[in-house]
Write an enzyme that holds these catalytic residues in place. Structure first.
Site, mmCIF file in Angstrom:
data_model
loop_
_atom_site.group_PDB
_atom_site.id
_atom_site.type_symbol
_atom_site.label_atom_id
_atom_site.label_comp_id
_atom_site.label_asym_id
_atom_site.label_seq_id
_atom_site.Cartn_x
_atom_site.Cartn_y
_atom_site.Cartn_z
ATOM 1 N N SER A 60 -58.710 -4.668 -28.422
ATOM 2 C CA SER A 60 -59.139 -3.507 -29.204
ATOM 3 C C SER A 60 -58.297 -2.287 -28.863
ATOM 4 C CB SER A 60 -60.604 -3.158 -28.904
ATOM 5 O OG SER A 60 -61.479 -4.131 -29.416
ATOM 6 N N ASP A 102 -74.982 0.509 -33.336
ATOM 7 C CA ASP A 102 -74.546 0.204 -34.702
ATOM 8 C C ASP A 102 -74.389 1.538 -35.435
ATOM 9 O OD1 ASP A 102 -74.278 -0.423 -37.370
ATOM 10 O OD2 ASP A 102 -75.958 -1.864 -37.407
ATOM 11 N N VAL A 103 -73.163 1.893 -35.789
ATOM 12 C CA VAL A 103 -72.935 3.216 -36.388
ATOM 13 C C VAL A 103 -73.500 3.336 -37.803
ATOM 14 C CG1 VAL A 103 -70.896 3.740 -34.971
ATOM 15 C CG2 VAL A 103 -70.588 2.680 -37.247
ATOM 16 N N TYR A 129 -55.107 -3.589 -48.477
ATOM 17 C CA TYR A 129 -55.882 -2.654 -47.648
ATOM 18 C C TYR A 129 -56.999 -2.023 -48.500
ATOM 19 C CZ TYR A 129 -56.839 0.291 -43.600
ATOM 20 O OH TYR A 129 -57.442 0.905 -42.525
ATOM 21 N N LYS A 188 -60.315 5.508 -45.406
ATOM 22 C CA LYS A 188 -59.508 6.233 -44.397
ATOM 23 C C LYS A 188 -59.103 7.619 -44.921
ATOM 24 C CE LYS A 188 -59.155 3.213 -40.914
ATOM 25 N NZ LYS A 188 -59.995 3.403 -39.706
ATOM 26 N N LYS A 199 -51.985 -6.294 -33.649
ATOM 27 C CA LYS A 199 -52.823 -7.491 -33.737
ATOM 28 C C LYS A 199 -54.085 -7.316 -32.898
ATOM 29 C CE LYS A 199 -52.673 -12.454 -33.666
ATOM 30 N NZ LYS A 199 -52.440 -13.453 -32.625
ATOM 31 N N LEU A 246 -58.788 -7.907 -33.252
ATOM 32 C CA LEU A 246 -59.779 -8.684 -34.007
ATOM 33 C C LEU A 246 -59.857 -8.218 -35.457
ATOM 34 C CD1 LEU A 246 -62.887 -9.177 -31.671
ATOM 35 C CD2 LEU A 246 -61.190 -10.885 -32.398
ATOM 36 N N ALA A 247 -59.752 -6.897 -35.672
ATOM 37 C CA ALA A 247 -59.843 -6.365 -37.038
ATOM 38 C C ALA A 247 -58.656 -6.798 -37.898
ATOM 39 C CB ALA A 247 -59.944 -4.836 -37.008
HETATM 40 P P1 NAD Z 1 -61.301 -4.059 -33.292
HETATM 41 O O1 NAD Z 1 -61.869 -5.161 -34.105
HETATM 42 O O2 NAD Z 1 -61.007 -4.338 -31.881
HETATM 43 O O3 NAD Z 1 -62.222 -2.766 -33.393
HETATM 44 C C1 NAD Z 1 -63.020 -2.473 -34.517
HETATM 45 C C2 NAD Z 1 -64.371 -2.113 -33.973
HETATM 46 O O4 NAD Z 1 -65.240 -1.690 -35.011
HETATM 47 C C3 NAD Z 1 -65.053 -3.304 -33.268
HETATM 48 O O5 NAD Z 1 -65.340 -2.944 -31.943
HETATM 49 C C4 NAD Z 1 -66.317 -3.488 -34.074
HETATM 50 O O6 NAD Z 1 -67.414 -3.922 -33.295
HETATM 51 C C5 NAD Z 1 -66.525 -2.078 -34.579
HETATM 52 N N1 NAD Z 1 -67.536 -1.999 -35.639
HETATM 53 C C6 NAD Z 1 -67.548 -2.591 -36.863
HETATM 54 N N2 NAD Z 1 -68.713 -2.328 -37.498
HETATM 55 C C7 NAD Z 1 -69.443 -1.537 -36.655
HETATM 56 C C8 NAD Z 1 -70.742 -0.947 -36.719
HETATM 57 N N3 NAD Z 1 -71.546 -1.100 -37.796
HETATM 58 N N4 NAD Z 1 -71.167 -0.209 -35.657
HETATM 59 C C9 NAD Z 1 -70.392 -0.048 -34.566
HETATM 60 N N5 NAD Z 1 -69.163 -0.595 -34.440
HETATM 61 C C10 NAD Z 1 -68.702 -1.327 -35.472
HETATM 62 O O7 NAD Z 1 -59.968 -3.593 -34.080
HETATM 63 P P2 NAD Z 1 -59.005 -2.348 -33.882
HETATM 64 O O8 NAD Z 1 -57.756 -2.720 -34.592
HETATM 65 O O9 NAD Z 1 -58.962 -1.954 -32.469
HETATM 66 O O10 NAD Z 1 -59.712 -1.216 -34.759
HETATM 67 C C11 NAD Z 1 -60.120 0.038 -34.249
HETATM 68 C C12 NAD Z 1 -59.764 1.158 -35.213
HETATM 69 O O11 NAD Z 1 -58.349 1.235 -35.325
HETATM 70 C C13 NAD Z 1 -60.291 0.989 -36.630
HETATM 71 O O12 NAD Z 1 -60.718 2.247 -37.118
HETATM 72 C C14 NAD Z 1 -59.081 0.540 -37.389
HETATM 73 O O13 NAD Z 1 -59.148 0.880 -38.754
HETATM 74 C C15 NAD Z 1 -58.017 1.352 -36.686
HETATM 75 N N6 NAD Z 1 -56.633 0.920 -36.887
HETATM 76 C C16 NAD Z 1 -56.283 -0.362 -36.598
HETATM 77 C C17 NAD Z 1 -54.954 -0.747 -36.796
HETATM 78 C C18 NAD Z 1 -54.518 -2.172 -36.532
HETATM 79 O O14 NAD Z 1 -53.491 -2.578 -37.094
HETATM 80 N N7 NAD Z 1 -55.210 -2.917 -35.688
HETATM 81 C C19 NAD Z 1 -54.014 0.177 -37.275
HETATM 82 C C20 NAD Z 1 -54.421 1.493 -37.545
HETATM 83 C C21 NAD Z 1 -55.750 1.844 -37.348
HETATM 84 O O1 0WE Z 2 -58.179 -0.790 -40.458
HETATM 85 C C1 0WE Z 2 -57.722 -1.895 -40.328
HETATM 86 C C2 0WE Z 2 -58.583 -3.124 -40.516
HETATM 87 C C3 0WE Z 2 -60.037 -2.794 -40.610
HETATM 88 C C4 0WE Z 2 -60.917 -3.935 -41.058
HETATM 89 C C5 0WE Z 2 -60.661 -5.275 -40.788
HETATM 90 C C6 0WE Z 2 -61.547 -6.250 -41.236
HETATM 91 C C7 0WE Z 2 -61.299 -7.706 -41.026
HETATM 92 C C8 0WE Z 2 -62.590 -8.494 -40.988
HETATM 93 C C9 0WE Z 2 -62.047 -3.613 -41.772
HETATM 94 N N1 0WE Z 2 -62.917 -4.552 -42.215
HETATM 95 C C10 0WE Z 2 -62.690 -5.842 -41.945
HETATM 96 N N2 0WE Z 2 -63.599 -6.765 -42.401
HETATM 97 C C11 0WE Z 2 -63.592 -8.068 -42.022
HETATM 98 O O2 0WE Z 2 -64.422 -8.870 -42.472
HETATM 99 N N3 0WE Z 2 -56.380 -2.018 -40.062
HETATM 100 C C12 0WE Z 2 -55.543 -0.841 -40.078
HETATM 101 C C13 0WE Z 2 -55.688 -3.315 -39.829
HETATM 102 C C14 0WE Z 2 -55.208 -3.808 -41.145
HETATM 103 O O3 0WE Z 2 -56.029 -4.470 -41.992
HETATM 104 C C15 0WE Z 2 -55.305 -4.728 -43.148
HETATM 105 C C16 0WE Z 2 -54.001 -4.233 -43.009
HETATM 106 C C17 0WE Z 2 -53.933 -3.632 -41.714
HETATM 107 C C18 0WE Z 2 -52.743 -2.956 -41.116
HETATM 108 C C19 0WE Z 2 -55.713 -5.351 -44.316
HETATM 109 C C20 0WE Z 2 -54.787 -5.498 -45.348
HETATM 110 C C21 0WE Z 2 -53.497 -5.011 -45.213
HETATM 111 C C22 0WE Z 2 -53.085 -4.369 -44.042
#
Ligand code: NAD
Ligand code: 0WE
Length: 265
Positions: free
Chosen positions: A19, A64-65, A157, A164, A194, A196-197
């Site tokens: 994360s 849970d937000v 996206y 966002k 990379k 979980l999201a």
């Molecule tokens: P992650 O899956 O590790 O974190 C996402 C978190 O959101 C998880 O901990 C999940 O439990 C939490 N979440 C979802 N629904 C929720 C709810 N109802 N209540 C409380 N928590 C909830 O993935 P990450 O990539 O670390 O994502 C964190 C942030 O970074 C997100 O806002 C994502 O959009 C942003 N982000 C991710 C990337 C990427 O490429 N991974 C790039 C830019 C921004």
């Molecule tokens: O914000 C994100 C991903 C957030 C996210 C991811 C999931 C996967 C599982 C929100 N909701 C869900 N719901 C699920 O069920 N990112 C910035 C990472 C991300 O996600 C993409 C990207 C990138 C970068 C999705 C499509 C295209 C690019």
């Protein structure tokens, strides 16, 4: 002495050691902050307690937000341990999976739009309000995580990009509102990482490869890159910065055209 020594930070959105929130925990702990963590879902509890221990934290809450009760319960529990809070990190996003597949028009149901905006955008305002009693008058800082899809279209996206955009606008309104109470509010727009999201997003590996091939630094950013930027933004080193979106993307968003690879011939 670390530049966050004596500061208390609540980190919302930890799910695994990959994360972005964990990179932020590690950087903030290294700089001397005391850490509290929230996660969501009983099945993550043991894992998150172990990760919390790695940053010397025993303050771990299930929040849970999307629930006002859950938010209220968490802040009242935190308030019994800490009489003040300096840093609030929001690292949460969710949209129904089917909304992140295929074209925007067909994929975006009313319910997917509502859920994406509730969990990924409104939640920042909800937790900022809940944190106010602990944060005000403390030279505190709030930081949230955003992505380029807020300002440019990105394939699949979809509604997350619209949410966002709303999140980034919320940063500006919160900054205006909370600035007079001493709290700064900023966002970090991270390049793809990379986590979980990102797992199971079709073509995510290809996106990582594309970004690393064309951005000025010719590499993907890491949780450490983002963690260090978040630690800076939440420190007194950034005392003059609020209402801002800081790109931590290897320069990707600054490029209008670029040849893949380092050889430009
Ligand atoms: P992650 O899956 O590790 O974190 C996402 C978190 O959101 C998880 O901990 C999940 O439990 C939490 N979440 C979802 N629904 C929720 C709810 N109802 N209540 C409380 N928590 C909830 O993935 P990450 O990539 O670390 O994502 C964190 C942030 O970074 C997100 O806002 C994502 O959009 C942003 N982000 C991710 C990337 C990427 O490429 N991974 C790039 C830019 C921004
Ligand atoms: O914000 C994100 C991903 C957030 C996210 C991811 C999931 C996967 C599982 C929100 N909701 C869900 N719901 C699920 O069920 N990112 C910035 C990472 C991300 O996600 C993409 C990207 C990138 C970068 C999705 C499509 C295209 C690019």
């Amino acid at each position: 002495m670390g530049f966050l020594t004596g500061k208390r930070a609540l980190i919302v959105g930890l799910a695994s050691d990959r994360s972005i929130a964990f990179g932020i925990c590690e950087a903030m702990r290294r700089e001397g902050a005391d850490i509290a963590i929230t996660y969501v879902g009983e099945r993550f509890r043991e894992r998150v307690i172990e990760l919390a221990a790695k940053v010397d934290s025993t303050l771990v809450y299930d929040m849970d937000v999307s629930s006002d009760d859950s938010i209220a319960n968490t802040f009242s529990a935190l308030g019994t341990q800490w009489d003040s809070l300096d840093i609030l990190v929001h690292s949460v996003a969710f949209a129904p999976r089917e909304a992140l597949t295929g074209g925007y028009t067909a994929a975006t149901s009313r319910e997917a739009f509502r859920v994406a905006h509730d969990i990924s955008s409104y939640s920042l305002t909800a937790i900022a309000r809940a944190a106010q009693p602990l944060m005000q008058g403390r030279q505190g800082a709030i930081v949230t995580m955003t992505y380029l899809g807020a300002v440019k279209s990105i394939p699949s996206y979809n509604v997350m990009g619209v949410a966002k955009a709303s999140l980034e606008a919320s940063v500006r309104f919160l900054a205006a509102d909370l600035g007079p109470t001493g709290t700064r509010v900023n966002a970090i727009s991270a390049g793809p990482i990379k986590t979980l999201a990102a797992a199971g997003i079709p073509g995510f590996r290809k996106m990582l490869g594309h970004v690393a091939a064309v951005n000025p630094l010719r590499r993907n950013v890491t949780q450490d890159d983002v963690g260090n930027a978040a630690a800076f933004l939440c420190s007194d080193l950034a005392a003059g910065i609020t209402g801002e979106v800081l790109y931590v993307d290897g320069g990707y968003s600054s490029v209008g055209m670029s040849f893949a690879g380092s050889d430009e011939s």
